[in-house]
Design a protein around this motif. Structure first.
Motif, PDB file in Angstrom:
ATOM      1  N   LEU A  66       0.851  -1.190   0.000  1.00 21.75           N
ATOM      2  CA  LEU A  66       0.000   0.000   0.000  1.00 21.75           C
ATOM      3  C   LEU A  66       0.886   1.239   0.000  1.00 21.75           C
ATOM      4  O   LEU A  66       1.908   1.293   0.678  1.00 21.75           O
ATOM      5  N   VAL A  67       0.494   2.252  -0.766  1.00 26.01           N
ATOM      6  CA  VAL A  67       1.309   3.454  -0.887  1.00 26.01           C
ATOM      7  C   VAL A  67       1.480   4.146   0.467  1.00 26.01           C
ATOM      8  O   VAL A  67       0.529   4.262   1.251  1.00 26.01           O
ATOM      9  N   ARG A  68       2.701   4.539   0.752  1.00 31.32           N
ATOM     10  CA  ARG A  68       3.001   5.340   1.934  1.00 31.32           C
ATOM     11  C   ARG A  68       3.258   6.789   1.548  1.00 31.32           C
ATOM     12  O   ARG A  68       2.858   7.701   2.248  1.00 31.32           O
ATOM     13  N   ARG A  69       3.957   6.981   0.411  1.00 33.33           N
ATOM     14  CA  ARG A  69       4.304   8.340  -0.014  1.00 33.33           C
ATOM     15  C   ARG A  69       4.343   8.429  -1.536  1.00 33.33           C
ATOM     16  O   ARG A  69       4.903   7.570  -2.211  1.00 33.33           O
ATOM     17  N   ASN A  70       3.737   9.493  -2.059  1.00 33.35           N
ATOM     18  CA  ASN A  70       3.904   9.910  -3.448  1.00 33.35           C
ATOM     19  C   ASN A  70       4.597  11.266  -3.440  1.00 33.35           C
ATOM     20  O   ASN A  70       4.207  12.160  -2.673  1.00 33.35           O
ATOM     21  N   GLN A  71       5.608  11.436  -4.284  1.00 29.85           N
ATOM     22  CA  GLN A  71       6.303  12.718  -4.320  1.00 29.85           C
ATOM     23  C   GLN A  71       6.794  13.006  -5.737  1.00 29.85           C
ATOM     24  O   GLN A  71       6.958  12.095  -6.548  1.00 29.85           O
ATOM     25  N   SER A  72       7.028  14.280  -6.022  1.00 32.91           N
ATOM     26  CA  SER A  72       7.526  14.658  -7.343  1.00 32.91           C
ATOM     27  C   SER A  72       8.303  15.963  -7.276  1.00 32.91           C
ATOM     28  O   SER A  72       8.050  16.820  -6.416  1.00 32.91           O
ATOM     29  N   VAL A  73       9.248  16.086  -8.213  1.00 33.18           N
ATOM     30  CA  VAL A  73      10.000  17.319  -8.442  1.00 33.18           C
ATOM     31  C   VAL A  73       9.709  17.750  -9.871  1.00 33.18           C
ATOM     32  O   VAL A  73       9.820  16.941 -10.807  1.00 33.18           O
ATOM     33  N   ILE A  74       9.332  19.005 -10.059  1.00 29.38           N
ATOM     34  CA  ILE A  74       8.910  19.479 -11.383  1.00 29.38           C
ATOM     35  C   ILE A  74       9.592  20.807 -11.696  1.00 29.38           C
ATOM     36  O   ILE A  74       9.665  21.698 -10.853  1.00 29.38           O
ATOM     37  N   GLY A  75      10.092  20.921 -12.929  1.00 30.59           N
ATOM     38  CA  GLY A  75      10.625  22.185 -13.421  1.00 30.59           C
ATOM     39  C   GLY A  75      10.023  22.480 -14.783  1.00 30.59           C
ATOM     40  O   GLY A  75       9.855  21.571 -15.610  1.00 30.59           O
ATOM     41  N   ALA A  76       9.669  23.737 -15.025  1.00 27.22           N
ATOM     42  CA  ALA A  76       8.988  24.084 -16.280  1.00 27.22           C
ATOM     43  C   ALA A  76       9.364  25.489 -16.729  1.00 27.22           C
ATOM     44  O   ALA A  76       9.745  26.342 -15.920  1.00 27.22           O
ATOM     45  N   ALA A  77       9.243  25.703 -18.038  1.00 26.63           N
ATOM     46  CA  ALA A  77       9.430  27.026 -18.637  1.00 26.63           C
ATOM     47  C   ALA A  77       8.183  27.350 -19.458  1.00 26.63           C
ATOM     48  O   ALA A  77       7.699  26.503 -20.222  1.00 26.63           O
ATOM     49  N   TYR A  78       7.681  28.563 -19.278  1.00 28.93           N
ATOM     50  CA  TYR A  78       6.487  29.018 -19.991  1.00 28.93           C
ATOM     51  C   TYR A  78       6.850  30.267 -20.791  1.00 28.93           C
ATOM     52  O   TYR A  78       7.350  31.252 -20.230  1.00 28.93           O
ATOM     53  N   TYR A  79       6.562  30.229 -22.092  1.00 29.69           N
ATOM     54  CA  TYR A  79       6.860  31.382 -22.941  1.00 29.69           C
ATOM     55  C   TYR A  79       5.557  31.946 -23.491  1.00 29.69           C
ATOM     56  O   TYR A  79       4.801  31.256 -24.184  1.00 29.69           O
ATOM     57  N   HIS A  80       5.291  33.198 -23.159  1.00 26.65           N
ATOM     58  CA  HIS A  80       4.061  33.884 -23.561  1.00 26.65           C
ATOM     59  C   HIS A  80       4.240  34.423 -24.979  1.00 26.65           C
ATOM     60  O   HIS A  80       4.689  35.546 -25.175  1.00 26.65           O
ATOM     61  N   LEU A  81       3.874  33.594 -25.975  1.00 28.66           N
ATOM     62  CA  LEU A  81       4.121  33.964 -27.369  1.00 28.66           C
ATOM     63  C   LEU A  81       3.200  35.074 -27.839  1.00 28.66           C
ATOM     64  O   LEU A  81       3.629  36.040 -28.473  1.00 28.66           O
ATOM     65  N   THR A  82       1.906  34.960 -27.538  1.00 25.54           N
ATOM     66  CA  THR A  82       0.915  35.995 -27.864  1.00 25.54           C
ATOM     67  C   THR A  82      -0.041  36.121 -26.686  1.00 25.54           C
ATOM     68  O   THR A  82       0.085  35.426 -25.673  1.00 25.54           O
TER      69      THR A  82
END
Length: 560
Positions: free
Chosen positions: A509-525
């Motif tokens: 049974l799951v004890r822990r869910n974890q994540s590391v996330i990195g992202a770049a967003y470019y506002h084109l219009t």
């Protein structure tokens, strides 16, 4: 004489057309205009006596408004001043003799104008009369119920059309991503969100945490009440597959399939700034709502959940930092905002305790389930917003209570007495913005709440409640006006209940869910954003086993 009368008509008509907006707004100033039109229509010109009478009446109206504050406005004063100036100009250009009985001292009339001036005055009179008719027709048309206008467009706020007393707003978004998921291996973990145990790399062209969306909002005001009706349709791009979570169940990448349609928003609101606002219908819940709305992965992918058979949406940070708020039938009340503070409370459709994690090696389900509800779920929230110089801050806290009844599980018998459980949960979050920086911190804790979804594995098979908690932290920085970088880390923990190991084997049974996330967003219009993202997700079991995966995503999201 005819030319002189035409000159007078032209000048008076010009002054009347110049004051037309004010005349339309104030019925008290409409007599001069109406009389003048009647005379022109009946006779085609004016005598000196007729002109003097109308001008005197106009000046008396203006003077009366200046002397009566109860009937005057700020906009009337400039109009009256302009009218007097126009009257003086007309008088100076019309003759040499002074005029008494209502005329200001110094007004005189000059000799008749020459032929060229008369011609110009006659043309001006014709144009002024045509303008008056055109303006009146335009005003009459705008007051018709079937006259449709378009409000000024604001990027991200949708398109608003005004027809009579109703505003019609259409807004929405569309997104699509290519995702490549690489599993890191490990055994399958019940309730884990990592795809690491799949054993195969997978490619997908899919939606992110958001599906597509088309939202219709109708707004009006009736008898002092602000009334809104909202219908939100959220279709996914991948094939739908029937299952317990309907359109949000994992997809079906088989030919001749069709996408799922999630009609998750159907509600009406009514209220005003003094009473507050009531909401009746289906909408995002209060508990955990701000957690997902402030999650940067709302505009990207995050944890994929299932990339080989994509459903309507990915997980984002659902189950790896917060429990999904969900879209729930509700009757809620929100107070007016006072000194930045606003509160909400409501009753919600109660949801079943759901056995999501699966079963142990012997086939015994890890968790209890339920389908009996004699009382509603109750949720509430309070928020505080403030600005300190260039710093903007928002703090929120919410709670959830639901009584789960008639629990079913392999360890629940008439002797245990665990046929019901009172689920309780609370959370707190904060968001701070300063120039190009933005930070978010969030924490939740529950008893019987479960993990990932509301009441998913919240109660053990023996009927005892499991505690759970989680958090995420997020930082974003706008390097330029168009480019933003985001990084975040989140964890969701599920703890064992007392004595449950005597009923089932909770090792996987799951004890822990974890994540590391990195992202770049470019506002084109104004509409279009380009997104690139990397996510590492892992799931750990109570027996120490773990699985993990890595996902790279790139795509676009359009918001209008």
């Amino acid at each position: 004489m005819a030319s002189r009368k035409k000159a007078l008509v032209a000048t008076v008509m010009a002054a009347s057309v110049a004051s037309l907006p004010y005349t339309m707004a104030r019925h008290a100033m409409a007599d001069d205009y109406s009389d003048l039109l009647d005379i022109l229509r009946a006779k085609g010109n004016l005598t000196q006596h007729e002109y003097s009478t109308l001008l005197s009446k106009h000046l008396r109206h203006t003077a009366a408004e200046q002397d009566a504050p109860a009937r005057s406005t700020r906009s009337a004063a400039p109009h009256a001043h302009a009218t007097q100036q126009a009257a003086s100009h007309v008088a100076h250009g019309a003759g040499t003799s002074g005029v008494s009985n209502g005329y200001e001292p110094g007004i005189r009339f000059e000799a008749a104008p020459d032929v060229a001036s008369s011609s110009r005055a006659e043309d001006a009179a014709t144009r002024a009369e045509a303008s008056a008719r055109s303006a009146q027709k335009a005003l009459d048309a705008m007051n018709q119920a079937d006259f449709v206008r378009v409000a000024k467009y604001v990027p991200g706020k949708g398109l608003t059309f005004k027809t009579g007393p109703v505003d019609i707003n259409l807004s929405g978004f569309i997104n699509g991503f290519y995702t490549f998921n690489s599993p890191g291996g490990g055994p399958a973990i019940g309730g884990g969100v990592s795809t690491g145990s799949s054993g195969f790399d997978s490619s997908g062209v899919r939606n992110g945490l958001l599906p597509a969306g088309l939202i219709l909002k109708l707004s009006t005001q009736q008898q002092g009440w602000d009334i809104d009706a909202v219908l939100g349709m959220y279709p996914g791009m991948n094939n739908a597959k029937n299952g317990a979570m309907n359109a949000n169940t994992g997809g079906s990448p088989v030919g001749l399939g069709t996408p799922g349609i999630d009609f998750r928003q159907i509600y009406v609101t009514f209220g005003n700034s003094h009473v507050g606002t009531f909401k009746v219908g289906r909408d995002l819940a209060l508990f955990g709502g701000d957690a997902i709305l402030n999650d940067a992965t709302l505009l990207s992918v995050g944890a994929t959940g299932s990339n080989s058979a994509p459903g309507n949406t990915s997980l984002g940070r659902i189950g790896v930092g917060y429990v999904y708020a969900d879209w729930i039938p509700q009757i809620t009340y929100t107070t007016p905002k006072i000194a930045g503070v606003q509160g909400s409370v409501g009753i919600f459709q109660p949801l079943d305790e759901f056995q999501f994690a699966g079963a142990d090696a012997k086939g015994n389900p890890y968790s209890a389930s339920s389908t009996q509800h004699s009382s509603p779920m109750i949720q509430g929230k309070v928020t505080y917003e403030a600005t300190f110089g260039e710093v903007k801050a928002k703090i929120w806290a919410s709670f959830l209570i639901q009584h789960q009844q008639n629990l079913q599980g392999v360890g629940i018998t008439t002797d245990t007495g665990h046929h019901a459980a009172m689920v309780e949960a609370g959370d707190i979050g904060a968001k701070v913005s300063y120039k190009g920086f933005e930070g978010v911190a969030y924490y939740y804790r529950g008893s019987g709440l479960g993990t990932t979804g509301l009441f998913f594995d919240g109660v053990a098979a023996n009927g005892s409640k499991r505690d759970s908690e989680g958090y995420y932290v997020q930082a974003a920085y706008n390097i330029t006006e168009r480019l933003k970088l985001v990084g975040s880390y989140g964890v969701s923990n599920l703890y064992l209940a007392g004595g449950e190991a005597r009923t089932v084997d909770p090792g996987y049974l799951v004890r822990r869910n974890q994540s590391v996330i990195g992202a770049a967003y470019y506002h084109l219009t104004d509409w279009l954003n380009l997104v690139g993202e990397y996510a590492h997700t892992s799931s750990d079991a109570h027996n120490g086993s773990s699985e993990s995966d890595d996902t790279a995503s790139a795509g676009v999201i359009l918001l209008f």
